[in-house]
Design a protein around this motif. Structure first.
Motif, PDB file in Angstrom:
ATOM      1  N   LEU A  46       0.872  -1.161  -0.089  1.00  0.00           N
ATOM      2  CA  LEU A  46       0.036   0.043   0.028  1.00  0.00           C
ATOM      3  C   LEU A  46       0.802   1.244   0.056  1.00  0.00           C
ATOM      4  N   THR A  47       0.888   1.897  -1.146  1.00  0.00           N
ATOM      5  CA  THR A  47       1.666   3.249  -1.066  1.00  0.00           C
ATOM      6  C   THR A  47       0.768   4.519  -0.525  1.00  0.00           C
ATOM      7  N   VAL A  48       1.437   5.175   0.183  1.00  0.00           N
ATOM      8  CA  VAL A  48       0.704   6.185   0.982  1.00  0.00           C
ATOM      9  C   VAL A  48       1.789   7.606   0.782  1.00  0.00           C
ATOM     10  N   TYR A  49       0.909   8.653   0.246  1.00  0.00           N
ATOM     11  CA  TYR A  49       1.713   9.805  -0.104  1.00  0.00           C
ATOM     12  C   TYR A  49       1.709  10.771   1.184  1.00  0.00           C
ATOM     13  N   PRO A  50       2.401  11.725   1.136  1.00  0.00           N
ATOM     14  CA  PRO A  50       2.306  12.598   2.377  1.00  0.00           C
ATOM     15  C   PRO A  50       0.953  13.292   2.432  1.00  0.00           C
ATOM     16  N   HIS A  51       0.481  13.627   1.630  1.00  0.00           N
ATOM     17  CA  HIS A  51      -0.963  14.192   1.851  1.00  0.00           C
ATOM     18  C   HIS A  51      -1.848  13.225   2.162  1.00  0.00           C
ATOM     19  N   SER A  88      -7.345   7.355   1.140  1.00  0.00           N
ATOM     20  CA  SER A  88      -7.871   8.426   0.320  1.00  0.00           C
ATOM     21  C   SER A  88      -7.401   8.244  -1.047  1.00  0.00           C
ATOM     22  N   ASN A  89      -8.196   8.386  -1.693  1.00  0.00           N
ATOM     23  CA  ASN A  89      -8.281   8.389  -3.339  1.00  0.00           C
ATOM     24  C   ASN A  89      -7.684   6.691  -3.546  1.00  0.00           C
ATOM     25  N   LYS A  90      -8.386   5.746  -2.955  1.00  0.00           N
ATOM     26  CA  LYS A  90      -8.191   4.265  -3.099  1.00  0.00           C
ATOM     27  C   LYS A  90      -9.678   3.768  -3.392  1.00  0.00           C
ATOM     28  N   LEU A  91      -9.820   2.741  -3.923  1.00  0.00           N
ATOM     29  CA  LEU A  91     -11.309   2.268  -4.028  1.00  0.00           C
ATOM     30  C   LEU A  91     -11.016   0.871  -3.303  1.00  0.00           C
ATOM     31  N   VAL A  92     -11.610   0.481  -2.086  1.00  0.00           N
ATOM     32  CA  VAL A  92     -11.504  -0.343  -1.350  1.00  0.00           C
ATOM     33  C   VAL A  92     -12.599  -1.370  -1.510  1.00  0.00           C
ATOM     34  N   THR A 104      -7.292  -0.384  -4.561  1.00  0.00           N
ATOM     35  CA  THR A 104      -6.699  -0.051  -5.866  1.00  0.00           C
ATOM     36  C   THR A 104      -6.741   1.506  -5.964  1.00  0.00           C
ATOM     37  N   GLU A 105      -5.950   2.267  -6.627  1.00  0.00           N
ATOM     38  CA  GLU A 105      -5.559   3.468  -6.779  1.00  0.00           C
ATOM     39  C   GLU A 105      -6.921   4.109  -7.575  1.00  0.00           C
ATOM     40  N   TYR A 106      -7.532   5.109  -6.976  1.00  0.00           N
ATOM     41  CA  TYR A 106      -8.813   5.717  -7.697  1.00  0.00           C
ATOM     42  C   TYR A 106      -8.944   7.164  -7.544  1.00  0.00           C
TER      43      TYR A 106
END
Length: 112
Positions: A46-51, A88-92, A104-106
């Motif tokens: 799971l890649t998570v960006y600072p924001h 955030s911005n992931k479809l679970v 997945t990224e969404y």
């Protein structure tokens, strides 16, 4: 968090609302903090960006969106609560029958 904070050694961490680890920062968090990748069983990551892992509580005050769970796993590893901020911005996807979740990224800005 220690690895993230080691890159920004000048930050002074303070606890807000007796729960969150927070700090003063007046720059773009995506430029100032690393992307974090969590690795799970079966080579799932799971890649998570600072924001996605930092949230702003007031001007120039940012907090980490995950917390110490106050517990340990069976092997003695500290349990960390990630919360919904990291999704955030992931479809679970929930597979209740097999007791697993996936994502997945969404782009959640556009929902048809």
């Amino acid at each position: 968090m220690n690895k993230i904070l080691a890159r920004r050694s000048g930050l002074k961490i303070q606890t807000v609302q007796e729960t969150f680890s927070c700090f003063q920062f007046n720059e773009n968090v995506d430029d100032g903090f690393p992307t974090v990748t969590f690795h799970f069983e079966d080579s799932i990551s799971l890649t998570v960006y600072p924001h996605d892992y930092l949230f702003q509580v007031r001007e120039e005050m940012w907090c980490f969106g995950w917390q110490n769970g106050g517990m340990q796993t069976k092997d003695g590893t500290q349990l960390t609560l990630l919360g919904d901020l990291v999704l955030s911005n992931k479809l679970v996807l929930y597979d209740i029958e097999n007791q697993v979740i996936g994502w997945t990224e969404y782009n959640c800005e556009y929902i048809p």
